[in-house]
Design a protein around this motif. Sequence first.
Motif, PDB file in Angstrom:
ATOM      1  N   LYS A   1       0.959  -1.296   0.028  1.00  0.00           N
ATOM      2  CA  LYS A   1       0.236  -0.112  -0.057  1.00  0.00           C
ATOM      3  C   LYS A   1       1.051   1.202   0.010  1.00  0.00           C
ATOM      4  O   LYS A   1       0.295   2.254   0.038  1.00  0.00           O
ATOM      5  CB  LYS A   1      -0.942  -0.105   1.418  1.00  0.00           C
ATOM      6  CG  LYS A   1      -1.989  -1.082   1.290  1.00  0.00           C
ATOM      7  CD  LYS A   1      -3.201  -0.951   0.657  1.00  0.00           C
ATOM      8  CE  LYS A   1      -3.951   0.259   1.382  1.00  0.00           C
ATOM      9  NZ  LYS A   1      -5.218   0.335   0.805  1.00  0.00           N
ATOM     10  N   ALA A   2       2.001   1.142   0.103  1.00  0.00           N
ATOM     11  CA  ALA A   2       3.002   2.290   0.197  1.00  0.00           C
ATOM     12  C   ALA A   2       4.448   1.916  -0.327  1.00  0.00           C
ATOM     13  O   ALA A   2       4.941   0.794  -0.030  1.00  0.00           O
ATOM     14  CB  ALA A   2       3.085   2.754   1.736  1.00  0.00           C
ATOM     15  N   LYS A   3       4.947   2.987  -1.157  1.00  0.00           N
ATOM     16  CA  LYS A   3       6.384   2.715  -1.464  1.00  0.00           C
ATOM     17  C   LYS A   3       7.348   3.765  -0.872  1.00  0.00           C
ATOM     18  O   LYS A   3       8.466   3.513  -0.767  1.00  0.00           O
ATOM     19  CB  LYS A   3       6.514   3.076  -2.835  1.00  0.00           C
ATOM     20  CG  LYS A   3       5.683   1.991  -3.679  1.00  0.00           C
ATOM     21  CD  LYS A   3       6.063   2.129  -5.139  1.00  0.00           C
ATOM     22  CE  LYS A   3       5.523   1.065  -5.698  1.00  0.00           C
ATOM     23  NZ  LYS A   3       5.395   1.018  -7.194  1.00  0.00           N
ATOM     24  N   LYS A   4       6.557   4.870  -0.369  1.00  0.00           N
ATOM     25  CA  LYS A   4       7.573   5.819   0.362  1.00  0.00           C
ATOM     26  C   LYS A   4       6.942   6.243   1.642  1.00  0.00           C
ATOM     27  O   LYS A   4       5.637   6.990   1.612  1.00  0.00           O
ATOM     28  CB  LYS A   4       8.116   7.068  -0.455  1.00  0.00           C
ATOM     29  CG  LYS A   4       8.930   6.567  -1.433  1.00  0.00           C
ATOM     30  CD  LYS A   4       9.230   7.628  -2.400  1.00  0.00           C
ATOM     31  CE  LYS A   4      10.230   6.918  -3.341  1.00  0.00           C
ATOM     32  NZ  LYS A   4      10.223   7.275  -4.823  1.00  0.00           N
ATOM     33  N   VAL A   5       7.406   6.201   2.888  1.00  0.00           N
ATOM     34  CA  VAL A   5       6.682   6.686   4.224  1.00  0.00           C
ATOM     35  C   VAL A   5       7.779   7.447   4.830  1.00  0.00           C
ATOM     36  O   VAL A   5       8.941   7.101   5.061  1.00  0.00           O
ATOM     37  CB  VAL A   5       6.338   5.276   4.835  1.00  0.00           C
ATOM     38  CG1 VAL A   5       5.691   5.685   6.097  1.00  0.00           C
ATOM     39  CG2 VAL A   5       5.334   4.588   4.155  1.00  0.00           C
ATOM     40  N   LEU A   6       6.966   8.442   5.395  1.00  0.00           N
ATOM     41  CA  LEU A   6       7.725   9.428   6.432  1.00  0.00           C
ATOM     42  C   LEU A   6       7.306   9.158   7.953  1.00  0.00           C
ATOM     43  O   LEU A   6       6.037   9.284   8.178  1.00  0.00           O
ATOM     44  CB  LEU A   6       7.422  10.807   6.186  1.00  0.00           C
ATOM     45  CG  LEU A   6       8.213  11.866   7.106  1.00  0.00           C
ATOM     46  CD1 LEU A   6       9.630  11.786   7.005  1.00  0.00           C
ATOM     47  CD2 LEU A   6       7.809  13.402   6.448  1.00  0.00           C
ATOM     48  N   VAL A   7       8.386   8.744   8.662  1.00  0.00           N
ATOM     49  CA  VAL A   7       7.859   8.309  10.215  1.00  0.00           C
ATOM     50  C   VAL A   7       8.776   9.582  10.802  1.00  0.00           C
ATOM     51  O   VAL A   7       9.799   9.599  10.674  1.00  0.00           O
ATOM     52  CB  VAL A   7       8.246   7.151  10.688  1.00  0.00           C
ATOM     53  CG1 VAL A   7       8.294   6.943  12.147  1.00  0.00           C
ATOM     54  CG2 VAL A   7       7.285   6.014  10.075  1.00  0.00           C
ATOM     55  N   ILE A   8       8.004  10.227  11.728  1.00  0.00           N
ATOM     56  CA  ILE A   8       8.529  11.428  12.441  1.00  0.00           C
ATOM     57  C   ILE A   8       8.000  11.227  14.153  1.00  0.00           C
ATOM     58  O   ILE A   8       6.902  10.454  14.399  1.00  0.00           O
ATOM     59  CB  ILE A   8       7.974  12.759  12.067  1.00  0.00           C
ATOM     60  CG1 ILE A   8       8.347  13.215  10.812  1.00  0.00           C
ATOM     61  CG2 ILE A   8       8.415  13.839  13.145  1.00  0.00           C
ATOM     62  CD1 ILE A   8       7.533  14.475  10.062  1.00  0.00           C
ATOM     63  N   ALA A   9       8.865  11.271  14.755  1.00  0.00           N
ATOM     64  CA  ALA A   9       8.730  11.246  16.361  1.00  0.00           C
ATOM     65  C   ALA A   9       9.061  12.613  16.783  1.00  0.00           C
ATOM     66  O   ALA A   9      10.187  13.141  16.619  1.00  0.00           O
ATOM     67  CB  ALA A   9       9.291  10.154  17.161  1.00  0.00           C
ATOM     68  N   ALA A  10       8.079  13.232  17.402  1.00  0.00           N
ATOM     69  CA  ALA A  10       8.169  14.641  18.042  1.00  0.00           C
ATOM     70  C   ALA A  10       7.351  14.748  19.265  1.00  0.00           C
ATOM     71  O   ALA A  10       6.239  14.614  19.358  1.00  0.00           O
ATOM     72  CB  ALA A  10       7.708  15.614  16.847  1.00  0.00           C
ATOM     73  N   GLU A  11       8.264  15.451  20.230  1.00  0.00           N
ATOM     74  CA  GLU A  11       7.847  15.394  21.468  1.00  0.00           C
ATOM     75  C   GLU A  11       8.242  16.823  22.183  1.00  0.00           C
ATOM     76  O   GLU A  11       9.173  17.101  22.113  1.00  0.00           O
ATOM     77  CB  GLU A  11       8.244  14.308  22.514  1.00  0.00           C
ATOM     78  CG  GLU A  11       8.201  12.844  21.859  1.00  0.00           C
ATOM     79  CD  GLU A  11       6.953  12.363  22.222  1.00  0.00           C
ATOM     80  OE1 GLU A  11       5.836  13.148  22.602  1.00  0.00           O
ATOM     81  OE2 GLU A  11       6.665  11.103  22.052  1.00  0.00           O
ATOM     82  N   ALA A  12       7.214  17.213  22.797  1.00  0.00           N
ATOM     83  CA  ALA A  12       7.183  18.626  23.695  1.00  0.00           C
ATOM     84  C   ALA A  12       7.132  18.039  25.154  1.00  0.00           C
ATOM     85  O   ALA A  12       6.312  18.337  25.699  1.00  0.00           O
ATOM     86  CB  ALA A  12       6.093  19.485  23.408  1.00  0.00           C
ATOM     87  N   MET A  13       8.204  17.403  25.694  1.00  0.00           N
ATOM     88  CA  MET A  13       7.936  17.022  27.342  1.00  0.00           C
ATOM     89  C   MET A  13       7.717  17.883  28.003  1.00  0.00           C
ATOM     90  O   MET A  13       7.484  18.028  29.052  1.00  0.00           O
ATOM     91  CB  MET A  13       9.015  16.102  27.452  1.00  0.00           C
ATOM     92  CG  MET A  13       8.998  14.695  26.607  1.00  0.00           C
ATOM     93  SD  MET A  13       7.567  13.791  26.958  1.00  0.00           S
ATOM     94  CE  MET A  13       7.391  13.564  28.538  1.00  0.00           C
TER      95      MET A  13
END
Length: 331
Positions: A128-140
């Motif tokens: 279902k996908a060929k290119k995926v962007l995964v971002i982890a972003a946190e404002a602790m």
Amino acid sequence: MSFSVSGTGSAYPALALTNDALSNMIDTSDEWISTRTGIRQRHVLKEESLADLAVTAGEQALLDAGVEAAELDLIICSTLRGDFITPSLSCIVEKRLGACCPAYDVNAACSGFIYALDVADGYFARKKAKKVLVIAAEAMSKLVDWQDRSTCVLFGDGAGAVVLTEGEDLLSIKLSANGDTDVMAIPNVAGNFPDAAGGADPYLTMKGQEVFKFAVSSMCRDIAEVIGEAGLSKDDISYVLPHQANMRIIDAARSRLKIAPERILTNIERFGNTSSASIPLLLDQMNREGRFQKGDILALSAFGSGFTTGACILRWSRGRSFAPRYQMACD
Ligand code: ACO
């Protein structure tokens, strides 16, 4: 079909809050914090939004991968809480990057980046996908009580990102969850219906010593399991990238697993615990320093509130990178 990591990126706020600076705000000291945790400073959002960090990390990862935002088939953000409850952080990132694809957030606390990799893996498996962007972003910094010295000294803000493309480099992955609201929690903001129940302070609470014990045992268990599932042995692991929660947790797990210190990558001294952003932030830093060589085998392992855990084995197939370290405009 799984995926390969084709690009990495990261971003962190301009403001670096050192232990000494923190000692001027609350009753603590550099000596207490650094000996118990390994942390010397953390970065804290002041002028920037969390989306600013997520977008910058995403742009860097796209640039590193040579992928245009318009080519993305999916964006997943891991975050405990974005700038808005809705729209999701992923949707804000999608618009600002100029992408046009499904976008949603996952929340598995500090294990969220590895959970997001597992979600992405399903898209590749189903073609279902060929290119995926995964971002982890946190404002602790927005989730801790700045009067509570037992927790606020531990955390920092940041974002890390990866671009995933079709490949065979996810060799194994394991997730777990063990519902618990007692050891570590962040209550939601109170509702405003008159006399409705609720209303606890919406800040992080934690029983530190219980987290410590859970963290060491789960990391040892998970790393051993994903190595076995990948058909590898401990000696095949080039580097371990552990969740950057506490240097003493990392040291205890390393010593139990009998892994050489030079194979354990850390940057907790500089960033503190950035929750789910900690592993991709570290991955990007090490990639840009040219630490990884083609064929290296990386073990990632995280634990977080929930309790959740996630671990995986990744083959690094892109070769050594000497991309310059990215500086945020405000850095
Ligand atoms: N500065 C100075 N003194 C402090 C501070 C501080 N920042 N914080 C606590 N203290 C004091 C306490 O008040 C206590 O004083 P007392 O003995 O007079 O009562 C004393 O230090 C010891 O407190 P403890 O909480 O027992 O300290 P401990 O040695 O357990 O260390 C710590 C606390 C560092 C949090 C430890 O329990 C730990 O590393 N736990 C792991 C949890 C963790 O890393 N969590 C963050 C990640 S969670 C996640 O990512 C999912």
